[in-house]
Design an enzyme around this catalytic site. Structure first.
Site, short mmCIF file in Angstrom:
data_model
loop_
_atom_site.label_atom_id
_atom_site.label_comp_id
_atom_site.label_asym_id
_atom_site.label_seq_id
_atom_site.Cartn_x
_atom_site.Cartn_y
_atom_site.Cartn_z
CG HIS A 169 4.64 29.50 -33.79
ND1 HIS A 169 3.92 29.58 -34.31
CD2 HIS A 169 5.09 28.23 -32.64
CE1 HIS A 169 4.09 28.33 -34.14
NE2 HIS A 169 4.41 27.69 -33.22
CG ASP A 170 7.15 30.98 -28.24
OD1 ASP A 170 6.34 29.45 -28.75
OD2 ASP A 170 7.90 30.94 -27.68
CG ASP A 192 3.41 32.37 -36.34
OD1 ASP A 192 5.06 31.59 -36.27
OD2 ASP A 192 2.98 30.88 -35.18
NE ARG A 243 13.51 25.40 -26.28
CZ ARG A 243 12.05 25.80 -26.42
NH1 ARG A 243 11.84 25.33 -27.25
NH2 ARG A 243 11.01 25.96 -25.54
CB SER A 296 2.41 25.48 -32.30
OG SER A 296 3.66 25.30 -32.56
#
Length: 370
Positions: free
Chosen positions: A349-350, A316, A218, A149
Site C-alpha cells: 500500500h505504501d 497492496d 501503528r 489512500s
C-alpha cells in the site's frame, strides 16, 4: 496533548457553523494547507492533493518550510507533479492533529480540547472542507484532483458532492468503499488504543499517554502498509545481534520486530490517539454505494470528470487492486475517459510513497496529457 503543526503551514477558516454529515456542526473550524508554484491568470492550473490518514500538509519543501516533505520526490519543479506548470495545494485532513480542526483542537465553546466531544467524522466532511479551501483560494475548477489512500476516498466524495470541482482525477491506492479486511484491521487498531488504560475514554494528557495502545495500532498499520514480499526481501529471518535479556524472554529477537518497534515509537507521540480513532472510523463508514441505491458502481457513475486514472499496486492488501479497477470502471460509466494502471511494485500500500519510478511515470504521464 497538543497539535503537531509544521512550520510554514497556512490556515483556511471554514464557514461557521460548518455542518457535519452525521450530525452536529463546528464553529471556528479551520483547515491547514500548503501551496507550491503559481496560480496562472486564468486560474485553471490548480492541482489539489488530499492525503492519507497521517500525513500533514507539507508534501514537499517550499519557501515556508525548506524541510523535505512526505512526497518530496514526486512534487516540485520538473518532477511528476511539476510546480513549474501547476499551482499545487495540499490540505491536512479534516479531523487530523496537524493543523486542521479535530479532536485535539480546542473547542471554542468550552475552552477545553474537543476530545470525544468532537462530532462524528465522515470522509465526506473532509471532502467538503477541502473543497472550501479551493473556493477560498479563488479557484473555480481544479485542473486535477489527486487522492492517495484515504485521500482517494476523500477525492471521490469531493467529486460526487461538488459536481464540476475538477476536470480530471488521479486516484492512487484508493477505494470507493471500505472492505471487510481493512475494516477488521482498523477495528483492531482502535481496540488497541481504547484498551490502553491511559486512554481513559479520551481523557489522556502528555503525562498519561496511551503509548502502548498507539504502538500496537501503528505496528498493525505498518504491517498492512507493506507486503509480505517486501518484508521477506528486506529482513528475511535475520536476528538481532544482541541476546535477549533474561528478564524479557519473549522480547525482540528478529530484525523485523526491531524495525516495527522503532517505527512505532517514532510515530506515537507525533499523532493524537483520538484523532487516529476518528479518522480510522471515518474510512470504515465510507461507501459510495450510499449514493448509488446500494450499488457502488452506480455511485461512482454519478461522478463527472473528463479524464481519470486509478493507480494501484499488485501487492497492496489494505486497498487491494480490484478497488482501483472498480473506480476506473465506475468513472467510465459516468462518461469519463478513465484508465486503470496496475503496477508491479513490491512495496504494498505504501508503494506510492517509496516506489517513485513506477508511480512517478504513471502520475507524470497522466498530468502531461491534460
Amino acid at each position: 496533548m497538543s497539535e503537531f503543526i509544521p512550520p510554514g503551514t497556512r490556515f483556511h477558516a471554514l464557514p461557521s457553523p460548518f455542518p457535519m454529515k452525521r450530525g452536529g456542526a463546528l464553529h471556528g473550524a479551520r483547515i491547514a494547507y500548503e501551496t507550491w508554484g503559481d496560480l496562472n491568470a486564468a486560474r485553471d492550473n490548480a492541482v489539489l492533493i488530499v492525503t492519507g490518514l497521517s500525513p500533514d500538509a507539507h508534501a514537499a519543501s517550499n519557501a515556508g518550510n525548506p524541510e523535505p516533505g512526505w512526497w518530496e520526490a514526486m512534487l516540485g519543479p520538473g518532477k511528476a507533479i511539476d510546480t513549474d506548470r501547476w499551482f499545487v495545494v495540499c490540505v491536512n485532513s479534516f479531523g487530523s492533529c496537524k493543523g486542521s480542526t479535530g479532536p485535539a483542537s480546542v473547542n471554542p465553546a468550552t475552552g477545553d480540547l474537543y476530545r470525544l466531544d468532537f462530532p462524528e467524522l465522515s470522509v465526506e466532511d473532509g471532502a467538503d472542507a477541502a473543497f472550501d479551501v479551493v473556493r477560498g483560494l479563488g479557484i473555480e475548477r481544479l485542473a486535477c484532483l489527486v487522492g492517495n489512500s484515504m485521500g482517494g476516498m476523500t477525492a471521490l466524495a469531493l467529486l460526487l458532492r461538488h459536481p464540476g470541482a475538477a476536470r480530471t482525477h488521479i486516484n492512487i491506492s484508493g477505494s470507493a468503499q471500505a472492505l471487510p479486511f481493512s475494516i477488521a484491521i482498523r477495528s483492531l487498531q482502535r481496540e488497541a488504543i481504547r484498551l490502553d488504560p491511559n486512554w481513559n475514554h479520551g481523557g489522556y494528557d502528555d503525562a498519561t499517554y496511551p503509548e502502548s495502545g498507539m504502538r500496537m495500532a501503528r505496528k498493525l498499520g505498518v504491517i498492512t502498509y507493506r507486503s509480505a514480499l517486501e518484508w521477506d526481501g528486506r529482513f528475511g529471518r535475520v536476528r538481532l545481534e544482541s541476546d535477549r535479556p533474561d528478564e524479557d524472554p519473549f522480547g525482540l529477537e528478529f530484525q523485523v520486530e526491531s524495525y516495527l518497534e522503532g517505527h512505532a515509537r517514532r510515530f506515537v507521540r507525533r499523532f493524537d490517539p483520538n484523532c487516529y480513532l476518528y479518522l480510522s472510523r471515518s474510512m470504515d463508514w465510507f461507501d459510495l454505494a450510499e449514493y448509488g441505491d446500494g450499488d457502488v458502481l452506480r455511485g461512482l457513475a454519478r461522478i463527472r470528470v473528463d479524464k481519470a486514472v486509478a493507480i494501484g499496486a499488485h501487492t497492496d492488501i489494505l486497498f487491494p487492486l480490484q478497488q482501483q479497477e472498480q473506480i476506473a470502471e465506475g468513472l467510465r460509466l459516468g462518461g469519463a475517459q478513465a484508465d486503470f494502471v496496475p503496477l508491479d511494485s513490491p512495496q504494498g500500500h505504501d508503494a506510492f510513497l517509496v516506489d517513485i519510478p513506477r508511480f512517478s511515470a504513471a502520475i507524470g504521464g497522466f498530468l502531461s496529457g491534460i
